[in-house]
Design a protein around this motif. Sequence first.
Motif, PDB file in Angstrom:
ATOM      1  N   THR A 163       0.848  -1.186   0.000  1.00 41.00           N
ATOM      2  CA  THR A 163       0.000   0.000   0.000  1.00 41.00           C
ATOM      3  C   THR A 163       0.888   1.241   0.000  1.00 41.00           C
ATOM      4  O   THR A 163       2.073   1.179   0.345  1.00 41.00           O
ATOM      5  CB  THR A 163      -0.917   0.017   1.231  1.00 41.00           C
ATOM      6  OG1 THR A 163      -0.117  -0.005   2.421  1.00 41.00           O
ATOM      7  CG2 THR A 163      -1.843  -1.187   1.241  1.00 41.00           C
ATOM      8  N   TYR A 164       0.295   2.359  -0.377  1.00 42.43           N
ATOM      9  CA  TYR A 164       1.031   3.618  -0.397  1.00 42.43           C
ATOM     10  C   TYR A 164       0.034   4.774  -0.368  1.00 42.43           C
ATOM     11  O   TYR A 164      -1.166   4.582  -0.582  1.00 42.43           O
ATOM     12  CB  TYR A 164       1.906   3.713  -1.653  1.00 42.43           C
ATOM     13  CG  TYR A 164       1.125   3.847  -2.936  1.00 42.43           C
ATOM     14  CD1 TYR A 164       0.922   5.100  -3.526  1.00 42.43           C
ATOM     15  CD2 TYR A 164       0.566   2.732  -3.560  1.00 42.43           C
ATOM     16  CE1 TYR A 164       0.193   5.239  -4.699  1.00 42.43           C
ATOM     17  CE2 TYR A 164      -0.158   2.856  -4.727  1.00 42.43           C
ATOM     18  CZ  TYR A 164      -0.343   4.108  -5.298  1.00 42.43           C
ATOM     19  OH  TYR A 164      -1.077   4.241  -6.445  1.00 42.43           O
ATOM     20  N   SER A 165       0.524   5.963  -0.124  1.00 43.68           N
ATOM     21  CA  SER A 165      -0.298   7.171  -0.160  1.00 43.68           C
ATOM     22  C   SER A 165       0.184   8.043  -1.298  1.00 43.68           C
ATOM     23  O   SER A 165       1.374   8.314  -1.440  1.00 43.68           O
ATOM     24  CB  SER A 165      -0.194   7.930   1.165  1.00 43.68           C
ATOM     25  OG  SER A 165      -0.757   7.177   2.206  1.00 43.68           O
ATOM     26  N   GLY A 166      -0.745   8.478  -2.150  1.00 48.93           N
ATOM     27  CA  GLY A 166      -0.388   9.293  -3.305  1.00 48.93           C
ATOM     28  C   GLY A 166      -1.582  10.082  -3.777  1.00 48.93           C
ATOM     29  O   GLY A 166      -2.399  10.530  -2.964  1.00 48.93           O
ATOM     30  N   LYS A 167      -1.720  10.221  -5.096  1.00 48.64           N
ATOM     31  CA  LYS A 167      -2.816  11.038  -5.632  1.00 48.64           C
ATOM     32  C   LYS A 167      -4.188  10.448  -5.344  1.00 48.64           C
ATOM     33  O   LYS A 167      -5.193  11.159  -5.383  1.00 48.64           O
ATOM     34  CB  LYS A 167      -2.627  11.249  -7.135  1.00 48.64           C
ATOM     35  CG  LYS A 167      -2.711   9.988  -7.980  1.00 48.64           C
ATOM     36  CD  LYS A 167      -2.553  10.338  -9.460  1.00 48.64           C
ATOM     37  CE  LYS A 167      -2.651   9.099 -10.338  1.00 48.64           C
ATOM     38  NZ  LYS A 167      -2.522   9.426 -11.775  1.00 48.64           N
ATOM     39  N   ASP A 169      -4.839   9.059  -2.472  1.00 47.64           N
ATOM     40  CA  ASP A 169      -4.768   8.880  -1.023  1.00 47.64           C
ATOM     41  C   ASP A 169      -4.246   7.468  -0.743  1.00 47.64           C
ATOM     42  O   ASP A 169      -3.181   7.123  -1.206  1.00 47.64           O
ATOM     43  CB  ASP A 169      -6.122   9.165  -0.374  1.00 47.64           C
ATOM     44  CG  ASP A 169      -6.522  10.638  -0.520  1.00 47.64           C
ATOM     45  OD1 ASP A 169      -5.618  11.498  -0.532  1.00 47.64           O
ATOM     46  OD2 ASP A 169      -7.728  10.908  -0.624  1.00 47.64           O
ATOM     47  N   TYR A 170      -5.022   6.654  -0.053  1.00 41.98           N
ATOM     48  CA  TYR A 170      -4.575   5.309   0.296  1.00 41.98           C
ATOM     49  C   TYR A 170      -4.877   4.373  -0.867  1.00 41.98           C
ATOM     50  O   TYR A 170      -6.020   4.269  -1.331  1.00 41.98           O
ATOM     51  CB  TYR A 170      -5.305   4.842   1.552  1.00 41.98           C
ATOM     52  CG  TYR A 170      -4.752   3.601   2.197  1.00 41.98           C
ATOM     53  CD1 TYR A 170      -3.455   3.555   2.687  1.00 41.98           C
ATOM     54  CD2 TYR A 170      -5.549   2.461   2.345  1.00 41.98           C
ATOM     55  CE1 TYR A 170      -2.950   2.414   3.307  1.00 41.98           C
ATOM     56  CE2 TYR A 170      -5.062   1.320   2.973  1.00 41.98           C
ATOM     57  CZ  TYR A 170      -3.760   1.305   3.447  1.00 41.98           C
ATOM     58  OH  TYR A 170      -3.266   0.173   4.066  1.00 41.98           O
ATOM     59  N   HIS A 192      -7.857   1.598  -5.561  1.00 45.96           N
ATOM     60  CA  HIS A 192      -7.930   2.876  -4.853  1.00 45.96           C
ATOM     61  C   HIS A 192      -9.382   3.323  -4.694  1.00 45.96           C
ATOM     62  O   HIS A 192     -10.287   2.791  -5.356  1.00 45.96           O
ATOM     63  CB  HIS A 192      -7.128   3.948  -5.591  1.00 45.96           C
ATOM     64  CG  HIS A 192      -7.663   4.289  -6.955  1.00 45.96           C
ATOM     65  ND1 HIS A 192      -8.696   5.180  -7.163  1.00 45.96           N
ATOM     66  CD2 HIS A 192      -7.302   3.851  -8.190  1.00 45.96           C
ATOM     67  CE1 HIS A 192      -8.951   5.289  -8.452  1.00 45.96           C
ATOM     68  NE2 HIS A 192      -8.114   4.483  -9.100  1.00 45.96           N
ATOM     69  N   THR A 224     -10.171   2.177   2.209  1.00 43.86           N
ATOM     70  CA  THR A 224      -9.128   1.850   3.188  1.00 43.86           C
ATOM     71  C   THR A 224      -9.440   0.536   3.904  1.00 43.86           C
ATOM     72  O   THR A 224      -8.572  -0.339   4.039  1.00 43.86           O
ATOM     73  CB  THR A 224      -8.971   2.979   4.224  1.00 43.86           C
ATOM     74  OG1 THR A 224      -8.542   4.167   3.545  1.00 43.86           O
ATOM     75  CG2 THR A 224      -7.944   2.611   5.284  1.00 43.86           C
TER      76      THR A 224
END
Length: 265
Positions: A163-167, A169-170, A192, A224
């Motif tokens: 997982t990651y946070s980016g454009k 979000d989660y 996403h 999420t």
Amino acid sequence: MLNKKPLQSITLLSVIVMLFGFTIENETLETSQIMLVHELSEEDEKRNEKANIESSWEQHVYSNYECLGDSTLSYEAFYNGLKGYYSLLEKGVLKQEGVLTIVDFTQHSSQERMYIIDVESFQLIKKSLCSHGKNTGIAMATKFSNTNGSLQSSLGFFLTAETYSGKFDYAMRLDGLENSNSRARERGIVVHGANYATPEFLARNGGVLGRSYGCPALPKDEATELIDVIKEGTCFFIYADNLNYLESSAVIKAHQFESFSSEVL
């Protein structure tokens, strides 16, 4: 006068030799017949055993499909999803066992068509709305691609990743496991959340979900929670009634009924 005794002896000996030869030949023939019957019996036994295993497999799938208690998931999606899950399990590909996610793109986009299944109890953990790619179709998903820039969804089995946070979000990355989805990571195909994948969007968009650039997008406020259930190495399957995919899927074809007869059935 000729002495008949030697002739009689020779004749008798010839008869004995002929009878002995016939007996040996007959015994050899009988032995060959017995061996052939034995071989045929073994082949029949193997065929019957295979048929019984396949029959047990069909019963296993059907009974566990019934156990889900949700017939909105197509039986074909569940059947092929379970085949692929066990194949990947057998090969040791899965990092997290016991969870199978099926996105059933045979359904209209207004339906909750992503299913998270506990494969040990065959209980439905969660189901959700899920968007398909912009160029895959409007209300129904009909066109699929593994090509960069296609803006289409890809079919087949994926391994959920980090997982990651980016454009978005989660979000959660996906690694494609087949020729049909092998470029998932380089294409940026991720799970996403999106505002166009919500019931509210459906209500104001004529009952049709919004579309992604190829990602399986989930409702923004549920993403999420859903991602946390399936992240880091579970089986993720995107299905459609697409013969090109079904006939070429190496993962589905890798399923061997015999491999699971003792462990699963």
